[in-house]
Write a protein that holds these residues in place. Structure first.
Motif, mmCIF file in Angstrom:
data_model
loop_
_atom_site.group_PDB
_atom_site.id
_atom_site.type_symbol
_atom_site.label_atom_id
_atom_site.label_comp_id
_atom_site.label_asym_id
_atom_site.label_seq_id
_atom_site.Cartn_x
_atom_site.Cartn_y
_atom_site.Cartn_z
ATOM 1 N N THR A 389 32.582 15.428 39.307
ATOM 2 C CA THR A 389 33.503 15.892 39.074
ATOM 3 C C THR A 389 33.899 16.499 40.664
ATOM 4 O OG1 THR A 389 33.749 15.777 36.874
ATOM 5 C CG2 THR A 389 35.051 17.591 37.837
ATOM 6 N N PHE A 423 34.943 16.324 29.706
ATOM 7 C CA PHE A 423 34.391 15.919 31.148
ATOM 8 C C PHE A 423 33.053 16.893 31.025
ATOM 9 C CE2 PHE A 423 38.005 16.340 34.755
ATOM 10 C CZ PHE A 423 38.338 14.569 33.951
ATOM 11 N N GLU A 449 27.775 18.097 32.904
ATOM 12 C CA GLU A 449 28.946 16.951 32.359
ATOM 13 C C GLU A 449 28.424 15.742 31.143
ATOM 14 O OE1 GLU A 449 30.990 16.318 37.021
ATOM 15 O OE2 GLU A 449 28.974 15.703 37.205
ATOM 16 N N THR A 452 32.857 9.916 30.887
ATOM 17 C CA THR A 452 33.900 10.030 31.049
ATOM 18 C C THR A 452 34.570 8.252 31.002
ATOM 19 O OG1 THR A 452 34.227 10.358 33.257
ATOM 20 C CG2 THR A 452 34.432 12.059 31.953
ATOM 21 N N ARG A 476 38.039 8.924 32.164
ATOM 22 C CA ARG A 476 38.989 9.308 32.675
ATOM 23 C C ARG A 476 38.851 10.840 33.896
ATOM 24 N NH1 ARG A 476 37.877 12.636 28.719
ATOM 25 N NH2 ARG A 476 36.197 11.668 28.253
ATOM 26 N N ASN A 477 38.065 9.801 34.538
ATOM 27 C CA ASN A 477 37.601 10.939 35.848
ATOM 28 C C ASN A 477 37.422 10.390 37.100
ATOM 29 O OD1 ASN A 477 36.916 13.347 37.149
ATOM 30 N ND2 ASN A 477 35.379 13.755 36.556
#
Length: 898
Positions: A389, A423, A449, A452, A476-477
């Motif tokens: 991320t 996340f 993390e 995701t 989703r990330n």
């Protein structure tokens, strides 16, 4: 020989023997130097004192060494040629050789200054073998073993490894485990080390006793601690095995329990774990001293911080004089005072409770003192652990930036927003660390993390769709920017669909989301012919595109706008039914809807139609976690209006959820309510594909589309009389085309029954679900059981059963033949179309379910973050239903993460 000489002759052997004994080391196999045999008795006697003082090493000879060089062995002795030596130095040399762990046996022989060192080297480990370990896998035992291939073997190391393996098994609750090391000699002084393991059964806790408890019974105290007595029904828990660490934890739990009940002097006097006579189970006995029960006496508040008003903060305490003393309430009060002080910028407010125990009247005075502390400002925000991320994705969720005054509420809100991203791990916290000065604080996020990406597979079986499979993939990330990319596909006996979507949450680094969806859905409706084979009645193809955008209004309010363009094509399949003489008048109509095969209510939906709709949503969301909330509420109101070309309708919908904890427990309750209504305007009716449908998975206990208006169609089949001329019950006399009488009855086989859900224009759905905590061990496994109640209904369909239902027991038709399946009637040699007469007994249609009466289901379910992905199952029983509703007892869903 004189008496003196004789005495000396007797003394010499004694001294030599004493010398030999002194040189024997602790190891039993050691041997000591021999006396010099070449010297005469008199010479030896005369020379003994001088030799003891002036003896020097003439040479050192090493024998028995295989891998080691003689010079290496000699270097461990600490002596060299020409150096003086005595018994003590030889003893030290012998111990030095054993201390190297290189030798199994060592002997030093003294031959008048010529030292002969005989050694037997320890073997080299060839490999380590484990035998008998079934319950504990090798990858768990291997880290406990210090011996390793190509290392020197010693029995001391082997004993140490045995002790570690036994301790490992004891931590697993197997106190009867035994380990026996076996040495297998090999050539070149090598050995295989075999650890033969006898695991034994798990040592269960047979009984838990309490001594000294007068206020609470044994059963109550057993329910408070983590350890459980072994019972036959405890199949999926390990808390009934004996664990010394868990027993120590239970003592703390008992103390906390008594402190919350007012017993401030409680203590555990002793805790004893005794093995049963068969050495398999344990009996735990806790000897406790409850002490006296206290009430709160005078509760006061003092503040050394000028900005904190003692009168206002006193209302936050919530403890009244005379209440039963409760240590947990004191901890909660400290937390509330610190958080409230944090709202004023005092991040490091130190709240100290001061106790005064009054043994005369058994009261406890408590004074909460807020110590002096400076107002704090944010010096820096540090983010650690975000490997995938991007840093900006986390920072844009912060409600505080460098230089802002510290605020507890904004810190907690930031934590909730970061957790809502999904996340990072669930227990993420924002740590507050002292800055470069007393008025500065550093906010540090130590993130871990988690996956995701989601790959989800689900399967099911229903009376309508038979076997169905659904698959979806979602990230989703995407690229670490918080973007969402997804694709899904569904296939069943009569439908297929594909959906692809993308969402950018921060367009051009602004808090503006933009996304799109592209989808296609193919739907084939069917019934069953006289042979029980599936017969397609109509086909529907839907292709569409949706564009959407969203933006925040305030911290908790947000809005979104969307545009949807959709093309529906409903048609008949390319087969002979498209060229049918429905009324027997000899006129054949192409592309005509067959009400016998498709149902009268579907014939009005044929054709191509376009839906162009614009909609909006207004949402309020202050939940602590959007993915798995435990408190807060979420309300979404949305409307869509179609009419920018094509179909015209107005759809309104509301969805509300509230989450809360029961008291101070871990029971989380979620209450939800949703409702919707769609109505046409401009003379347009609501088509079947625009209506609402209700059932699995939204309403558990009912099948897919199992709730609401529906038409059930049963075939008529020919009937004959029995030997006495009696017809079956329900037989109907009908004429055929030749005028001869015949009889038909309803086919009651459910496999040949057609159940068509019509949908509805209005619905409501309520649900209450409570998550049940089963302890920290179960929570760590990701298992979250729950109980739930679902209440809902679907109704209001534009359908007149009196005018559209079919109840004709005979229906003979003339039909063109389309043998090659090209969608055109076949022709004979003269160019005439080939026809055939098809006798169809007909159908009976019945209309059910158009009622707002509530359907109710109750059940249990569980979600599990299993090693192969998220898993969810529900078992639900329909308590209230209407005729025609399709119920379902069990459903599940499984997926995986990446």
């Amino acid at each position: 020989m004189s008496a003196f000489s004789a005495a000396r002759s007797r003394l010499v052997p004694g001294l030599l023997v004493s010398s030999a004994v002194l040189l024997v080391p602790a190891v039993a196999a050691a041997q000591v130097a021999e006396p010099v045999a070449e010297t005469s008795e008199v010479d030896a006697l005369d020379a003994a004192p001088a030799a003891e003082e002036e003896r020097r090493v003439r040479s050192i000879t090493v024998r028995g060494n295989e891998r080691l060089e003689p010079e290496t062995v000699a270097s461990y002795i600490g002596l060299s040629a020409g150096e003086p030596y005595d018994r003590n130095r030889l003893d030290t040399a012998l111990k030095s050789l054993y201390a190297t762990d290189l030798f199994a046996d060592v002997t030093i022989r003294d031959r008048g200054g010529d030292l002969l060192v005989e050694v037997q080297e320890n073997p080299v480990v060839n490999r380590i073998i484990l035998e008998g370990n079934r319950r504990v896998k090798e990858d768990k035992i291997a880290p406990e073993i210090r011996l390793a291939p190509r290392q020197i073997f010693t029995r001391a190391k082997a004993r140490s490894d045995v002790a570690r393996i036994v301790e490992l098994y004891r931590r697993q609750g197997r106190f009867a485990a035994a380990v026996e090391p076996q040495i297998v000699p090999l050539d070149q002084n090598r050995v295989d080390v075999v650890f033969e393991i006898t695991e034994g059964p798990k040592s269960k806790v047979k009984r838990i006793n309490f001594l000294g408890n007068e206020q609470f019974g044994d059963g109550k105290l057993r329910g408070e601690i983590a350890t459980r007595e072994s019972k036959w029904f405890r199949l999926f828990t390990s808390n009934d095995t004996y664990d010394p660490d868990r027993s120590a934890y239970d003592q703390q739990v008992l103390r906390q329990f008594y402190l919350t009940e007012g017993y401030a002097d409680f203590r555990v006097a002793s805790s004893v774990a005794e093995l049963t006579p068969n050495n398999e189970d344990f009996v735990l006995t806790y000897v406790i001293d409850e002490g006296e029960r206290y009430n709160f006496g005078e509760v006061t508040l003092e503040s050394e911080i000028r900005d904190i008003d003692e009168t206002s903060f006193r209302a936050l305490i919530g403890i009244q004089d005379g209440d039963v003393y409760n240590a947990k309430r004191i901890e909660d009060t400290i937390t509330v005072l610190q958080e409230t002080a944090g709202l004023l910028g005092y991040a490091f407010a130190d709240v100290q409770p001061q106790f005064t125990r009054n043994r005369e009247d058994l009261t406890m005075d408590v004074a909460f003192v807020i110590r002096e502390a400076p107002r704090v400002y944010i010096e820096r925000v540090d983010i650690n652990g975000n490997v995938i991320t991007r840093d900006k994705v986390v920072r844009r969720e912060f409600r505080l930036v460098e230089g802002d005054a510290f605020n507890t509420f904004k810190v907690k809100r930031t934590q909730a927003r970061i957790q809502s991203l999904g996340f990072f791990q669930e227990d993420l916290e924002i740590e507050q660390k002292p800055g470069s000065g007393p008025d500065k604080v550093i906010l540090e996020v130590n993130a871990q993390e988690q996956a995701t990406g989601e790959l989800q597979l689900s399967a099911g079986f229903s009376s309508l769709e038979r076997f169905l499979v659904s698959a979806s993939i979602r990230q989703r990330n995407f690229r670490g920017l918080g973007q969402e990319l997804r694709a899904s596909a569904n296939i069943s006996s009569y439908s297929k669909s594909v959906d692809v979507g993308f969402t950018e949450p921060y367009l051009f680094n602004r808090n503006l989301a933009l996304g799109f969806d592209v989808f296609r859905r193919d739907f084939n409706s069917f019934n069953f012919n006289a042979s029980g084979n599936r017969n397609t009645t109509y086909e529907q193809v839907t292709t569409g595109l949706q564009l959407r955008t969203g933006f925040p209004i305030t911290e908790f309010w947000s809005a979104s706008v969307r545009y949807n363009l959709q093309l529906d094509d409903i048609s008949l399949p390319l087969n002979a039914s498209r060229f049918t003489d429905f009324n027997g008048d000899g006129e054949f109509t192409e592309d005509e809807c067959d009400p016998i095969r498709s149902g009268r209510f579907l014939c009005d939906a044929l054709g191509k139609r376009t839906t162009s709709a614009i909609g909006y949503s207004l949402a309020f969301d202050n939940t602590d976690n959007r993915i798995r909330p435990s408190r807060g509420q979420r309300v979404v109101f949305s409307q869509d209006i179609a009419g920018l070309g094509g179909i015209k309708y107005l759809r309104s919908q509301i969805d509300a959820d509230k989450y809360f904890r029961i008291g101070r427990s871990d029971f989380i309750v979620g209450v939800g309510l949703e409702a919707g209504y769609i109505t046409g305007y401009g003379g347009d009716d609501i088509r079947i594909n625009d209506r609402y449908f209700l059932g699995e998975p939204r309403m558990r206990g009912f099948d897919i589309r199992g709730v609401g208006p529906r038409v059930i169609r049963n075939r008529y089949i020919p009937a004959t009389a029995d030997g006495d001329g009696n017809l079956p019950d329900g037989a109907i006399a009908v004429p055929d085309l030749n005028g001869s009488p015949g009889f038909v009855v309803i086919d009651t086989n459910p496999d040949r029954q057609q159940d068509d859900s019509l949908g509805g224009q209005a619905y409501y759905l309520g649900r209450v679900e409570m998550q049940i905590p089963l302890g920290e061990g179960v929570a760590e496994l990701g298992i979250r059981p729950s109980i739930f109640v679902d209440v809902g209904a679907l109704w209001d369909v534009d359908f007149d059963p009196d005018s559209q239902l079919i109840n004709r027991p005979t229906f003979d038709v003339q039909r063109f033949v389309d043998a090659d399946g090209d969608g055109r009637p076949d022709e004979d040699a003269d160019g005439n179309r080939i026809t055939e007469t098809v006798g169809t007994p007909g159908f009976r249609e019945q209309f059910f379910g158009d009622s707002p009466k509530p359907r109710v289901s109750i059940g249990i379910g569980a979600s599990w973050n299993s090693p192969f992905g998220p898993f969810r199952f529900d078992i639900a029983k329909a308590l209230l239903s209407e005729p025609g509703d399709d119920t379902q007892l069990f459903q599940f869903n499984v997926g995986t993460s990446f």
